[in-house]
Design a protein around this motif. Sequence first.
Motif, mmCIF file in Angstrom:
data_model
loop_
_atom_site.group_PDB
_atom_site.id
_atom_site.type_symbol
_atom_site.label_atom_id
_atom_site.label_comp_id
_atom_site.label_asym_id
_atom_site.label_seq_id
_atom_site.Cartn_x
_atom_site.Cartn_y
_atom_site.Cartn_z
ATOM 1 N N VAL A 1 -5.126 5.910 6.432
ATOM 2 C CA VAL A 1 -4.776 4.940 5.389
ATOM 3 C C VAL A 1 -4.114 5.665 4.226
ATOM 4 O O VAL A 1 -3.037 5.283 3.761
ATOM 5 C CB VAL A 1 -6.020 4.162 4.901
ATOM 6 N N LEU A 2 -4.758 6.731 3.768
ATOM 7 C CA LEU A 2 -4.218 7.491 2.641
ATOM 8 C C LEU A 2 -2.855 8.099 2.970
ATOM 9 O O LEU A 2 -1.943 8.068 2.140
ATOM 10 C CB LEU A 2 -5.203 8.578 2.228
ATOM 11 N N LYS A 3 -2.733 8.645 4.159
ATOM 12 C CA LYS A 3 -1.465 9.271 4.564
ATOM 13 C C LYS A 3 -0.312 8.290 4.504
ATOM 14 O O LYS A 3 0.735 8.579 3.919
ATOM 15 C CB LYS A 3 -1.592 9.836 5.982
ATOM 16 N N TYR A 4 -0.501 7.112 5.099
ATOM 17 C CA TYR A 4 0.597 6.153 5.161
ATOM 18 C C TYR A 4 0.903 5.536 3.799
ATOM 19 O O TYR A 4 2.066 5.291 3.473
ATOM 20 C CB TYR A 4 0.309 5.082 6.208
ATOM 21 N N VAL A 5 -0.115 5.324 2.975
ATOM 22 C CA VAL A 5 0.137 4.810 1.634
ATOM 23 C C VAL A 5 0.833 5.884 0.792
ATOM 24 O O VAL A 5 1.738 5.588 0.007
ATOM 25 C CB VAL A 5 -1.169 4.325 0.965
ATOM 26 N N TRP A 6 0.422 7.134 0.985
ATOM 27 C CA TRP A 6 1.009 8.249 0.226
ATOM 28 C C TRP A 6 2.519 8.338 0.444
ATOM 29 O O TRP A 6 3.274 8.584 -0.486
ATOM 30 C CB TRP A 6 0.340 9.544 0.678
ATOM 31 N N ARG A 7 2.971 8.120 1.679
ATOM 32 C CA ARG A 7 4.366 8.397 1.998
ATOM 33 C C ARG A 7 5.268 7.168 2.111
ATOM 34 O O ARG A 7 6.477 7.303 2.294
ATOM 35 C CB ARG A 7 4.449 9.190 3.303
ATOM 36 N N TYR A 8 4.722 5.952 2.014
ATOM 37 C CA TYR A 8 5.507 4.762 2.328
ATOM 38 C C TYR A 8 6.808 4.660 1.539
ATOM 39 O O TYR A 8 7.831 4.241 2.072
ATOM 40 C CB TYR A 8 4.677 3.478 2.159
ATOM 41 N N ASN A 9 6.788 5.040 0.275
ATOM 42 C CA ASN A 9 8.002 4.890 -0.541
ATOM 43 C C ASN A 9 9.019 6.013 -0.323
ATOM 44 O O ASN A 9 10.135 5.926 -0.814
ATOM 45 C CB ASN A 9 7.654 4.775 -2.024
ATOM 46 N N LYS A 10 8.664 7.045 0.425
ATOM 47 C CA LYS A 10 9.587 8.151 0.672
ATOM 48 C C LYS A 10 10.008 8.240 2.136
ATOM 49 O O LYS A 10 10.931 8.969 2.457
ATOM 50 C CB LYS A 10 8.952 9.478 0.260
ATOM 51 N N LYS A 11 9.305 7.508 3.019
ATOM 52 C CA LYS A 11 9.630 7.661 4.434
ATOM 53 C C LYS A 11 9.693 6.338 5.172
ATOM 54 O O LYS A 11 10.758 5.879 5.531
ATOM 55 C CB LYS A 11 8.639 8.592 5.136
ATOM 56 N N GLY A 12 8.540 5.697 5.395
ATOM 57 C CA GLY A 12 8.498 4.596 6.344
ATOM 58 C C GLY A 12 8.526 3.189 5.784
ATOM 59 O O GLY A 12 8.523 2.224 6.533
ATOM 60 N N GLY A 13 8.487 3.032 4.464
ATOM 61 C CA GLY A 13 8.551 1.716 3.854
ATOM 62 C C GLY A 13 7.477 0.768 4.376
ATOM 63 O O GLY A 13 6.316 1.146 4.521
ATOM 64 N N LEU A 14 7.893 -0.452 4.671
ATOM 65 C CA LEU A 14 6.964 -1.481 5.121
ATOM 66 C C LEU A 14 6.235 -1.068 6.388
ATOM 67 O O LEU A 14 5.047 -1.366 6.557
ATOM 68 C CB LEU A 14 7.705 -2.805 5.340
ATOM 69 N N ASP A 15 6.905 -0.362 7.287
ATOM 70 C CA ASP A 15 6.261 0.094 8.527
ATOM 71 C C ASP A 15 5.038 0.960 8.222
ATOM 72 O O ASP A 15 3.990 0.800 8.839
ATOM 73 C CB ASP A 15 7.264 0.859 9.383
ATOM 74 N N ASP A 16 5.155 1.853 7.250
ATOM 75 C CA ASP A 16 4.012 2.692 6.864
ATOM 76 C C ASP A 16 2.907 1.858 6.227
ATOM 77 O O ASP A 16 1.722 2.114 6.447
ATOM 78 C CB ASP A 16 4.439 3.811 5.912
ATOM 79 N N LEU A 17 3.263 0.845 5.444
ATOM 80 C CA LEU A 17 2.239 -0.019 4.850
ATOM 81 C C LEU A 17 1.507 -0.807 5.932
ATOM 82 O O LEU A 17 0.293 -1.003 5.848
ATOM 83 C CB LEU A 17 2.861 -0.960 3.826
#
Length: 82
Positions: free
Chosen positions: A37-53
């Motif tokens: 959870v932390l990993k994907y929230v940490w990077r969503y705005n720099k890498k995966g966007g909505l997919d990471d969220l």
Amino acid sequence: MSAISPEHYKGKIEAIEAILEAVKDLPGDEAFMAGNVLKYVWRYNKKGGLDDLLKAENYLNRLKKVYEKRNGTEIKDIEPVK
């Protein structure tokens, strides 16, 4: 950029260090899910966007189920933000 330490995990605080600190007292399965959870929230705005969220949400839902089962409780959903 390095495959070991990519740019989307860098900042004033290294993501791995923050995640390890956050999950250090959790049981293995909870630590794994909370860490993701932390990993994907940490990077969503720099890498995966909505997919990471969405990935973070998936792991959070799994974590909630494990928590509920382990503690014999039910987590009530909150109203979505409109």
